[in-house]
Design a protein around this motif. Structure first.
Motif, PDB file in Angstrom:
ATOM      1  N   LYS A   1       3.501  -2.516 -15.422  1.00 12.98           N
ATOM      2  CA  LYS A   1       2.297  -2.638 -14.593  1.00 12.98           C
ATOM      3  C   LYS A   1       1.413  -1.408 -14.738  1.00 12.98           C
ATOM      4  O   LYS A   1       0.191  -1.534 -14.857  1.00 12.98           O
ATOM      5  N   SER A   2       2.017  -0.235 -14.753  1.00 13.18           N
ATOM      6  CA  SER A   2       1.203   0.980 -14.859  1.00 13.18           C
ATOM      7  C   SER A   2       0.486   1.046 -16.204  1.00 13.18           C
ATOM      8  O   SER A   2      -0.644   1.543 -16.284  1.00 13.18           O
TER       9      SER A   2
ATOM     10  N   ASP B   1      -2.385  -1.413 -15.862  1.00 16.97           N
ATOM     11  CA  ASP B   1      -3.378  -0.799 -14.973  1.00 16.97           C
ATOM     12  C   ASP B   1      -4.193   0.255 -15.716  1.00 16.97           C
ATOM     13  O   ASP B   1      -5.421   0.289 -15.615  1.00 16.97           O
TER      14      ASP B   1
ATOM     15  N   TYR C   1      -8.491  -6.122 -11.873  1.00 13.84           N
ATOM     16  CA  TYR C   1      -7.874  -4.810 -11.663  1.00 13.84           C
ATOM     17  C   TYR C   1      -7.736  -4.508 -10.167  1.00 13.84           C
ATOM     18  O   TYR C   1      -6.695  -4.018  -9.715  1.00 13.84           O
TER      19      TYR C   1
ATOM     20  N   ALA D   1      -4.405  -3.799  -7.871  1.00 16.01           N
ATOM     21  CA  ALA D   1      -4.211  -2.599  -7.043  1.00 16.01           C
ATOM     22  C   ALA D   1      -4.091  -2.956  -5.558  1.00 16.01           C
ATOM     23  O   ALA D   1      -3.913  -2.073  -4.725  1.00 16.01           O
TER      24      ALA D   1
ATOM     25  N   TYR E   1      -0.476 -10.336 -12.268  1.00 16.75           N
ATOM     26  CA  TYR E   1      -0.281  -9.589 -11.026  1.00 16.75           C
ATOM     27  C   TYR E   1       0.331 -10.480  -9.944  1.00 16.75           C
ATOM     28  O   TYR E   1       1.183 -10.018  -9.170  1.00 16.75           O
TER      29      TYR E   1
END
Length: 167
Positions: free
Chosen positions: A2-3, A6, A59, A63, A142
């Motif tokens: 995920k990071s 991102d 995005y 988040a 996500y």
């Protein structure tokens, strides 16, 4: 994983925004200083803004900082809150899968097949519309991550400003 996604999305958004600002600045200068507006930068800015909005929305969803009306869910706790979160994620995932991915892919395919091109740049509109299924796929990714958290009995974490890296 995920990071990494991102970070990639952050850099794509930064790059798009940088080019968008340059296009709009040049458009203003060419129109008001030079007296001959640039048709290319006008079209580029319009299409980049569309990509920026869709990728930025995906995005922001990732988040967990998207706009949400949580009046009902904020009053819930325990299993009810998890069930509410799961239901919301299913609705969002359904929208992303059906409307954005399936419908967007259909739009891109039809547009590519028709040969429709942009007036100034002469590139296929299918590439422009490609932002829709792309953003839908990111949102669906996500949703899967967040649903896995809910299935483990945990609420997905909302990133605070201090959690976001300064790059």
């Amino acid at each position: 994983m995920k990071s990494a996604i991102d970070s990639l999305l952050r850099w794509v958004i930064i790059a798009i925004f940088t080019v968008l600002v340059a296009c709009v600045t040049w458009q203003v200068l060419s129109r008001y200083v030079l007296g001959t507006p640039s048709t290319l930068t006008d079209e580029i800015a319009r299409f980049l803004f569309m990509w920026l909005a869709l990728i930025g929305g995906a995005y922001t969803f990732g988040a967990r900082r998207h706009l949400a009306i949580d009046l009902l869910t904020s009053t819930l706790s325990g299993r009810r809150k998890l069930a509410s979160e799961a239901a919301i994620l299913l609705v969002v995932a359904s929208f992303a899968a059906v409307v954005m991915i399936w419908g967007g892919y259909s739009l891109v395919s039809r547009t590519l097949a028709s040969g429709q091109v942009t007036p100034a740049l002469r590139i296929s509109m299918g590439w422009i519309y490609g932002a829709i299924p792309f953003a839908g796929a990111v949102i669906l990714y996500y949703c899967a991550l967040f649903f896995a958290e809910v299935a483990r009995g945990r609420m997905p974490v909302v990133e605070s400003d201090s959690d976001l890296p300064i790059e």
